[in-house]
Enzyme design. Structure first.
Site, PDB file in Angstrom:
ATOM      1  N   THR A   1       0.809  -1.214   0.000  1.00  0.00           N
ATOM      2  CA  THR A   1       0.000   0.000   0.000  1.00  0.00           C
ATOM      3  C   THR A   1       0.849   1.274   0.000  1.00  0.00           C
ATOM      4  OG1 THR A   1      -0.201  -0.141   2.404  1.00  0.00           O
ATOM      5  CG2 THR A   1      -2.006  -1.076   1.103  1.00  0.00           C
TER       6      THR A   1
ATOM      7  N   HIS B   1      26.893   2.975  -3.673  1.00  0.00           N
ATOM      8  CA  HIS B   1      26.483   1.738  -3.022  1.00  0.00           C
ATOM      9  C   HIS B   1      27.282   1.578  -1.727  1.00  0.00           C
ATOM     10  CE1 HIS B   1      25.021  -0.334  -6.967  1.00  0.00           C
ATOM     11  NE2 HIS B   1      24.035   0.280  -6.335  1.00  0.00           N
TER      12      HIS B   1
ATOM     13  N   TYR C   1      20.657  -2.232 -16.852  1.00  0.00           N
ATOM     14  CA  TYR C   1      19.764  -1.785 -17.932  1.00  0.00           C
ATOM     15  C   TYR C   1      20.613  -1.398 -19.140  1.00  0.00           C
ATOM     16  CZ  TYR C   1      17.001  -0.867 -13.665  1.00  0.00           C
ATOM     17  OH  TYR C   1      16.400  -0.941 -12.446  1.00  0.00           O
TER      18      TYR C   1
ATOM     19  N   GLU D   1      16.440  -0.209   0.251  1.00  0.00           N
ATOM     20  CA  GLU D   1      17.816   0.238   0.408  1.00  0.00           C
ATOM     21  C   GLU D   1      18.003   0.784   1.815  1.00  0.00           C
ATOM     22  OE1 GLU D   1      18.862   3.322  -2.361  1.00  0.00           O
ATOM     23  OE2 GLU D   1      20.825   3.629  -1.475  1.00  0.00           O
TER      24      GLU D   1
ATOM     25  N   GLU E   1      31.507  -4.572  -9.528  1.00  0.00           N
ATOM     26  CA  GLU E   1      31.999  -3.228  -9.253  1.00  0.00           C
ATOM     27  C   GLU E   1      32.997  -3.310  -8.105  1.00  0.00           C
ATOM     28  OE1 GLU E   1      28.122  -1.496  -8.539  1.00  0.00           O
ATOM     29  OE2 GLU E   1      28.379  -1.586  -6.373  1.00  0.00           O
TER      30      GLU E   1
END
Lengths: 379, 292
Positions: free
Chosen positions: B17, B247, B159, B98, B209
């Site tokens: 929700t 990150h 992506y 996150e 990475e």
């Protein structure tokens, strides 16, 4: 978040790890007074978030209060690997018989806390691990089971610490260090060196503690320890705007969405012969105002050109374009801006840019061509 | 086939929700994912565009039999949500959230592992099996079904590479975003192992990475255990040491975790590594063309 030595020692003291008596000093006068209060010889230590303080001349012995004042005057304002010294820790000088190394850290590979103990203290631990791994006792702790004294005993025996009185103290310190690590949600608690005095007392002579930024909301007392003055002004502004920003030393501003893509953009710009001025990640789903904020931060650096590299997932190209156009109007950017938009609503973004077609905005269709273009324009 | 999510996925969305939770739950459903339930404590009995909402995962389990959960709740409540999903018998948890504290993740990881639960993330874009199911925030329209498995610590970089592959006419079996945190539920090796076992996957792209040593470990795994060709790419070749690059896990500590070390470890084991996303995509396309 890295703590200063004196902050780490304050935590150690709170958790019962023996440290030397000391005082924080912000001026040479402070240092003199601290030395007076402490009595006898003191050590004046630069408080910066950088290693190699001793070699850089940031740690000095002083036999008297006036000498402490003089040494403090030498060290304050010193630049240690890009960190200017604003704070000093003045502590009672220690007699050192032996130097050990003890740490507990996150083993990302094993996904367990890892203890390391060696009697070869005061050394570069990475180097020791590479050259003489047998001298380094290593032990993982199951985070669900927690720490138990047998683990500290094992570490001591494995490291060759056998003298009973000394072993007893090290075992206690290992347990308390684990408690510090877990209670403060640290990523690293390191004592280098852990000293043994001629009287046989074991004590932490240095403290390196890194706290998990993601856990700071549960530790407001630790969050307050952040030294806002030490942070780069732009990094500070960016943090307030919710951006991930790292200042670099080149002249091309870089803005993108997503840490991996921005890192990759820096690499591609470097491959094309350019030097990035920063890393700026606007994150996922950024609205136009975030883009404006990011450009404010970036243009505060002396940049010759800016590269936008956006691959929209939850970030929409239209919003990014609107943010850029708004920033051009509001903060008056006159350096060339190369824009590469792909993914969600990229066409909308490109259309918006084409419609208002500001003279200094250059749209490129691929990441590589955008990198080449921005390097060319920054020359 | 494909891995982790497919046509057999029955998804419950924890935090359905919330603004983001709702948006992506419905986007996932529009893609064809079987979204059977949502959970928001206190909103049991409501519905989100036809998806029934329950007070607990246990209630959702009793009524709708989900096998996979997507966690979209705020960071402060996300660890609790993962435990709740596992407690209710969910087999696969995909955590998008996150900012979960690392010590929470340490305990979660060591809790779920012996229970055989698959956790992807946190701080990840999710998992997409083109043409079958999408769980998370990956924009599915830039991917297409095909033989390449893609595993990555970064969302948008995935992506980028996926898009280049699609433009080169190379489709994908599954795209797994394992997340950029120091402790993640699914490592490169876990994903590689599944790709190796998946008959639909014939090639793998691994996008790493800076930070940690998972890529180095994966290199050894590829050499010893994989028969399928793997192409690598490592972001952060120019990242300075000691700085967290967006990150939480992307940080070079001392001399450990550099892109150079990772690339060398991969190349030493015979993995071809692209120096940028475009080159990595081309290397894969060449392999695919060579196998045709």
């Amino acid at each position: 978040m890295d703590l200063y030595e004196y902050q780490g020692k304050e935590l150690f003291r709170r958790f019962g790890i023996p440290v030397s008596d000391g005082r924080l000093a912000l001026s040479p006068e402070d240092a003199r007074q601290a030395a007076q209060e402490l009595g006898g010889a003191v050590v004046v230590k630069a408080q910066v978030h950088a290693g190699g303080r001793g070699k850089a001349g940031g740690i000095k012995l002083a036999a008297s209060p006036s000498e402490a004042e003089a040494r403090a005057a030498d060290i304050l304002g010193m630049d240690i690997r890009g960190h200017v010294v604003h704070r000093l820790w003045v502590e009672k000088a220690s007699e050192i018989e032996r130097e050990y190394y003890l740490s507990v850290t996150f083993d990302r590979g094993e996904k367990k806390p890892l203890f390391m103990l060696t009697t070869e203290g005061g050394v570069d631990i990475e180097e020791l691990a590479a050259t003489s791994p047998e001298k380094l006792a290593r032990l993982h702790v199951d985070p669900l089971v927690g720490f138990h004294p047998f683990q500290a005993r094992w570490l001591c025996f494995a490291a060759g610490i056998r003298e009973p009185a000394e072993q007893k103290q090290v075992i206690a310190i290992v347990g308390k260090l684990y408690e510090t690590f877990v209670s403060c949600e640290a990523m690293l608690c390191e004592i280098n060196p852990l000293i043994v005095t001629p009287a046989g007392e074991v004590r932490a002579l240095d403290a390196k503690v890194t706290i998990d930024d993601n856990a700071l909301y549960r530790h407001p007392d630790l969050a307050e320890l952040r030294d806002l003055a030490a942070a780069d002004v732009q990094e500070q502004r960016a943090r307030e705007k919710g951006l991930a920003y790292v200042k670099l030393d080149g002249d091309i501003g870089i803005l993108g969405n997503g840490a991996g893509l921005v890192m990759s953009t820096l690499d591609v710009v470097a491959q094309a012969g350019g030097r990035p001025a920063n890393f700026c990640d606007i994150g996922g789903g950024a609205q136009a105002d975030v883009v404006v904020g990011a450009l404010e931060v970036i243009t505060a650096d002396p940049v010759k050109a800016i590269l936008f590299n956006i691959f929209g997932g939850i970030t929409r190209g239209g919003e990014v374009a609107r943010g850029l156009l708004e920033a051009l109007e509001r903060i008056g950017i006159d350096v060339p801006v190369v824009v590469r938009l792909d993914g969600t609503e990229a066409e909308e973004g490109r259309r918006l840019l084409a419609e208002s077609s500001p003279a200094n905005v250059h749209v490129e269709s691929t990441m590589l061509s955008a990198a080449e273009r921005v390097v060319e324009l920054a020359r | 086939m494909a891995i982790i999510v497919d046509a057999a996925t029955r998804l419950v969305v924890q935090g359905i929700t919330g603004r983001e939770g709702q948006f992506h739950a419905l986007r996932n459903r529009d893609y064809g994912t079987n979204v059977v339930a949502g959970v928001t404590p206190g909103k049991g009995g409501e519905a989100v565009e036809g998806v029934p909402v329950f007070d607990s995962v246990r209630d959702a389990m009793a009524e709708t039999k989900p096998n996979t959960s997507m966690v979209f709740v705020p960071a402060r409540f996300a660890a609790d949500a993962i435990y709740e999903a596992v407690d209710a018998g969910i087999e696969t948890v995909i955590c998008i959230t996150e900012g979960i504290p690392a010590h929470d993740m340490l305990r979660i990881y060591n809790y779920i592992r012996p229970r055989g639960v698959t956790l992807v993330g946190p701080n990840c874009p999710g998992v997409l099996s083109p043409g079958k199911a999408n769980v998370g925030i990956i924009p599915a329209e830039i991917f297409s079904p095909g033989p390449v498995g893609l595993v990555s610590r970064s969302g948008t970089l995935t992506y980028q590479i996926g898009n280049e592959l699609t433009q080169l006419g190379v489709g994908q079996s599954t795209i797994v975003g394992i997340g950029g945190d120091p402790v993640v539920g699914t490592s490169f090796i876990d994903a590689l192992e599944r790709f190796e076992a998946d008959p639909e996957t014939r090639f793998v792209v691994m996008v790493g990475e800076i930070g940690g040593s998972e890529e180095e470990k994966a290199a050894a795994f590829i050499a010893e255990r994989m028969t399928k060709p793997v192409v690598g790419y490592i972001a952060g070749r120019t990242a300075p040491p000691g700085k967290t690059m967006g990150h939480a896990g992307a940080i070079i500590s001392g001399s450990a975790g550099t892109a150079k070390a990772k690339q060398e470890a991969l190349e030493a084991r015979g993995v071809r590594v692209g120096t940028n996303p475009t080159e990595a995509a081309r290397l894969v396309a060449d392999l695919v063309a060579g196998a045709r």
